[in-house]
Design a protein around this motif. Structure first.
Motif, PDB file in Angstrom:
ATOM      1  N   ARG A  32       0.846  -1.198   0.000  1.00  0.00           N
ATOM      2  CA  ARG A  32       0.000   0.000   0.000  1.00  0.00           C
ATOM      3  C   ARG A  32       0.881   1.248   0.000  1.00  0.00           C
ATOM      4  NH1 ARG A  32      -5.455  -1.371   2.694  1.00  0.00           N
ATOM      5  NH2 ARG A  32      -5.197  -3.534   3.311  1.00  0.00           N
ATOM      6  N   LYS A  33       0.296   2.350  -0.419  1.00  0.00           N
ATOM      7  CA  LYS A  33       0.997   3.629  -0.415  1.00  0.00           C
ATOM      8  C   LYS A  33       0.246   4.590   0.495  1.00  0.00           C
ATOM      9  CE  LYS A  33       0.816   6.296  -4.010  1.00  0.00           C
ATOM     10  NZ  LYS A  33       1.004   6.866  -5.354  1.00  0.00           N
ATOM     11  N   VAL A  34       1.000   5.290   1.347  1.00  0.00           N
ATOM     12  CA  VAL A  34       0.415   6.274   2.254  1.00  0.00           C
ATOM     13  C   VAL A  34       0.962   7.647   1.890  1.00  0.00           C
ATOM     14  CG1 VAL A  34       0.184   6.996   4.659  1.00  0.00           C
ATOM     15  CG2 VAL A  34       0.294   4.550   4.104  1.00  0.00           C
ATOM     16  N   ASP A  35       0.064   8.592   1.659  1.00  0.00           N
ATOM     17  CA  ASP A  35       0.456   9.977   1.444  1.00  0.00           C
ATOM     18  C   ASP A  35       0.483  10.650   2.811  1.00  0.00           C
ATOM     19  OD1 ASP A  35       0.146  12.891   1.099  1.00  0.00           O
ATOM     20  OD2 ASP A  35      -0.030  12.389  -1.030  1.00  0.00           O
ATOM     21  N   ARG A  36       1.644  11.042   3.253  1.00  0.00           N
ATOM     22  CA  ARG A  36       1.790  11.598   4.599  1.00  0.00           C
ATOM     23  C   ARG A  36       1.122  12.956   4.747  1.00  0.00           C
ATOM     24  NH1 ARG A  36       7.923  11.307   5.767  1.00  0.00           N
ATOM     25  NH2 ARG A  36       7.213  12.819   7.281  1.00  0.00           N
ATOM     26  N   ASP A  37       1.011  13.724   3.660  1.00  0.00           N
ATOM     27  CA  ASP A  37       0.379  15.044   3.740  1.00  0.00           C
ATOM     28  C   ASP A  37      -1.138  14.938   3.895  1.00  0.00           C
ATOM     29  OD1 ASP A  37       2.846  16.289   3.516  1.00  0.00           O
ATOM     30  OD2 ASP A  37       2.681  16.506   1.343  1.00  0.00           O
ATOM     31  N   THR A  38      -1.762  14.082   3.074  1.00  0.00           N
ATOM     32  CA  THR A  38      -3.223  13.967   3.091  1.00  0.00           C
ATOM     33  C   THR A  38      -3.718  12.838   3.996  1.00  0.00           C
ATOM     34  OG1 THR A  38      -3.270  12.440   1.215  1.00  0.00           O
ATOM     35  CG2 THR A  38      -3.357  14.822   0.724  1.00  0.00           C
ATOM     36  N   ARG A  39      -2.785  11.960   4.429  1.00  0.00           N
ATOM     37  CA  ARG A  39      -3.107  10.782   5.241  1.00  0.00           C
ATOM     38  C   ARG A  39      -3.972   9.774   4.491  1.00  0.00           C
ATOM     39  NH1 ARG A  39      -5.050  12.806  10.961  1.00  0.00           N
ATOM     40  NH2 ARG A  39      -5.555  10.611  10.993  1.00  0.00           N
ATOM     41  N   ARG A  40      -3.936   9.812   3.178  1.00  0.00           N
ATOM     42  CA  ARG A  40      -4.708   8.872   2.364  1.00  0.00           C
ATOM     43  C   ARG A  40      -3.879   7.619   2.082  1.00  0.00           C
ATOM     44  NH1 ARG A  40      -9.383  10.146   0.760  1.00  0.00           N
ATOM     45  NH2 ARG A  40      -9.401   8.760  -1.023  1.00  0.00           N
ATOM     46  N   VAL A  41      -4.562   6.489   2.155  1.00  0.00           N
ATOM     47  CA  VAL A  41      -3.951   5.196   1.876  1.00  0.00           C
ATOM     48  C   VAL A  41      -4.546   4.671   0.574  1.00  0.00           C
ATOM     49  CG1 VAL A  41      -3.643   2.835   2.694  1.00  0.00           C
ATOM     50  CG2 VAL A  41      -3.686   4.719   4.329  1.00  0.00           C
ATOM     51  N   SER A  42      -3.690   4.139  -0.296  1.00  0.00           N
ATOM     52  CA  SER A  42      -4.181   3.572  -1.555  1.00  0.00           C
ATOM     53  C   SER A  42      -3.467   2.259  -1.835  1.00  0.00           C
ATOM     54  CB  SER A  42      -3.972   4.558  -2.701  1.00  0.00           C
ATOM     55  OG  SER A  42      -2.609   4.899  -2.817  1.00  0.00           O
ATOM     56  N   PHE A  43      -4.087   1.446  -2.692  1.00  0.00           N
ATOM     57  CA  PHE A  43      -3.431   0.217  -3.127  1.00  0.00           C
ATOM     58  C   PHE A  43      -2.287   0.598  -4.051  1.00  0.00           C
ATOM     59  CE2 PHE A  43      -7.894  -1.172  -2.493  1.00  0.00           C
ATOM     60  CZ  PHE A  43      -7.652  -2.017  -1.432  1.00  0.00           C
ATOM     61  N   PHE A  44      -1.177  -0.118  -3.950  1.00  0.00           N
ATOM     62  CA  PHE A  44      -0.006   0.225  -4.743  1.00  0.00           C
ATOM     63  C   PHE A  44       0.468  -0.952  -5.586  1.00  0.00           C
ATOM     64  CE2 PHE A  44       4.584   1.368  -5.134  1.00  0.00           C
ATOM     65  CZ  PHE A  44       4.386   2.537  -5.851  1.00  0.00           C
ATOM     66  N   ALA A  45       0.511  -2.128  -5.005  1.00  0.00           N
ATOM     67  CA  ALA A  45       0.894  -3.327  -5.746  1.00  0.00           C
ATOM     68  C   ALA A  45       0.167  -4.523  -5.158  1.00  0.00           C
ATOM     69  CB  ALA A  45       2.398  -3.552  -5.683  1.00  0.00           C
ATOM     70  N   ALA A  46      -0.377  -5.327  -6.014  1.00  0.00           N
ATOM     71  CA  ALA A  46      -1.103  -6.551  -5.690  1.00  0.00           C
ATOM     72  C   ALA A  46      -2.495  -6.245  -5.160  1.00  0.00           C
ATOM     73  CB  ALA A  46      -0.342  -7.424  -4.707  1.00  0.00           C
ATOM     74  N   ARG A  47      -3.367  -7.202  -5.328  1.00  0.00           N
ATOM     75  CA  ARG A  47      -4.739  -7.078  -4.829  1.00  0.00           C
ATOM     76  C   ARG A  47      -4.764  -7.627  -3.412  1.00  0.00           C
ATOM     77  NH1 ARG A  47      -7.688 -10.376  -9.232  1.00  0.00           N
ATOM     78  NH2 ARG A  47      -5.695 -11.424  -9.201  1.00  0.00           N
ATOM     79  N   PHE A  54       2.838 -15.077  -7.658  1.00  0.00           N
ATOM     80  CA  PHE A  54       3.184 -14.308  -8.842  1.00  0.00           C
ATOM     81  C   PHE A  54       3.847 -15.176  -9.892  1.00  0.00           C
ATOM     82  CE2 PHE A  54       5.886 -11.643 -11.417  1.00  0.00           C
ATOM     83  CZ  PHE A  54       5.025 -10.623 -11.750  1.00  0.00           C
ATOM     84  N   SER A  55       3.458 -14.960 -11.160  1.00  0.00           N
ATOM     85  CA  SER A  55       4.174 -15.599 -12.265  1.00  0.00           C
ATOM     86  C   SER A  55       4.067 -14.684 -13.485  1.00  0.00           C
ATOM     87  CB  SER A  55       3.590 -16.971 -12.581  1.00  0.00           C
ATOM     88  OG  SER A  55       2.265 -16.848 -13.016  1.00  0.00           O
ATOM     89  N   GLY A  56       5.163 -14.544 -14.200  1.00  0.00           N
ATOM     90  CA  GLY A  56       5.191 -13.705 -15.383  1.00  0.00           C
ATOM     91  C   GLY A  56       5.173 -12.231 -15.060  1.00  0.00           C
ATOM     92  N   GLU A  57       5.050 -11.405 -16.084  1.00  0.00           N
ATOM     93  CA  GLU A  57       4.993  -9.957 -15.900  1.00  0.00           C
ATOM     94  C   GLU A  57       3.539  -9.541 -15.784  1.00  0.00           C
ATOM     95  OE1 GLU A  57       7.653  -6.877 -17.910  1.00  0.00           O
ATOM     96  OE2 GLU A  57       5.796  -6.761 -19.050  1.00  0.00           O
ATOM     97  N   ARG A  58       3.250  -8.684 -14.817  1.00  0.00           N
ATOM     98  CA  ARG A  58       1.877  -8.221 -14.571  1.00  0.00           C
ATOM     99  C   ARG A  58       1.870  -6.739 -14.245  1.00  0.00           C
ATOM    100  NH1 ARG A  58       0.820 -12.982 -15.477  1.00  0.00           N
ATOM    101  NH2 ARG A  58      -0.462 -14.442 -14.356  1.00  0.00           N
ATOM    102  N   ARG A  59       0.726  -6.109 -14.429  1.00  0.00           N
ATOM    103  CA  ARG A  59       0.533  -4.751 -13.930  1.00  0.00           C
ATOM    104  C   ARG A  59       0.507  -4.838 -12.413  1.00  0.00           C
ATOM    105  NH1 ARG A  59       0.588  -0.733 -16.792  1.00  0.00           N
ATOM    106  NH2 ARG A  59      -0.648   0.520 -15.387  1.00  0.00           N
ATOM    107  N   ALA A  60       1.116  -3.889 -11.755  1.00  0.00           N
ATOM    108  CA  ALA A  60       1.292  -3.941 -10.302  1.00  0.00           C
ATOM    109  C   ALA A  60      -0.026  -4.061  -9.552  1.00  0.00           C
ATOM    110  CB  ALA A  60       2.063  -2.720  -9.825  1.00  0.00           C
ATOM    111  N   LEU A  61      -1.043  -3.338  -9.971  1.00  0.00           N
ATOM    112  CA  LEU A  61      -2.300  -3.335  -9.218  1.00  0.00           C
ATOM    113  C   LEU A  61      -3.138  -4.592  -9.395  1.00  0.00           C
ATOM    114  CD1 LEU A  61      -3.448   0.376  -9.530  1.00  0.00           C
ATOM    115  CD2 LEU A  61      -2.712  -0.825  -7.479  1.00  0.00           C
ATOM    116  N   THR A  62      -2.867  -5.406 -10.409  1.00  0.00           N
ATOM    117  CA  THR A  62      -3.672  -6.596 -10.645  1.00  0.00           C
ATOM    118  C   THR A  62      -2.937  -7.888 -10.317  1.00  0.00           C
ATOM    119  OG1 THR A  62      -3.001  -6.666 -12.962  1.00  0.00           O
ATOM    120  CG2 THR A  62      -5.036  -5.462 -12.434  1.00  0.00           C
ATOM    121  N   ALA A  63      -1.718  -7.797  -9.853  1.00  0.00           N
ATOM    122  CA  ALA A  63      -0.914  -8.986  -9.562  1.00  0.00           C
ATOM    123  C   ALA A  63      -1.313  -9.621  -8.232  1.00  0.00           C
ATOM    124  CB  ALA A  63       0.564  -8.602  -9.517  1.00  0.00           C
ATOM    125  N   THR A  64      -0.991 -10.890  -8.076  1.00  0.00           N
ATOM    126  CA  THR A  64      -1.041 -11.555  -6.773  1.00  0.00           C
ATOM    127  C   THR A  64       0.403 -11.904  -6.423  1.00  0.00           C
ATOM    128  OG1 THR A  64      -1.409 -13.699  -7.824  1.00  0.00           O
ATOM    129  CG2 THR A  64      -3.351 -12.489  -7.091  1.00  0.00           C
TER     130      THR A  64
END
Length: 105
Positions: A32-47, A54-64
């Protein structure tokens, strides 16, 4: 997500720039990614909470990615490396996250 994210066993983190932190959320099986200024948390890599390895190349947000344990940021290459445990096994996988293309491999 916003300010109300439920983390499950934070094992590591890395600073990205001056206001963003990448957090290894081990038991939720995601990064996950945390923005320290806004205190917002978002998904960054993997569901989060999705099993699989993981196997092969994947988009970061859709990988396991199994169970992430460590993160390392290389700012000169704009790359993150994740150390993950393979689900159901005692083996380790090192994943490369290219922040320019948002791809894991």
């Amino acid at each position: 997500m916003g300010e109300r994210a439920n983390f499950a066993l934070i094992l590591d983190l890395a600073q990205l720039g001056s206001n963003q932190v990448v957090v290894v959320d081990h038991n939720n099986r995601c990064i996950r990614k945390v923005d320290r200024d806004t205190r917002r948390v978002s998904f960054f890599a993997a569901r989060c909470n999705v099993g699989g390895t993981f196997s092969g190349e994947r988009r970061a947000l859709t990988a396991t990615i199994g169970y992430p344990t460590k993160v390392m940021y290389l700012p000169t290459n704009n790359v993150l490396y994740y150390l993950t445990l393979k689900q159901g096994e005692f083996s380790v996988i090192i994943l490369r996250h290219d922040l320019t293309t948002s791809k894991l491999n």
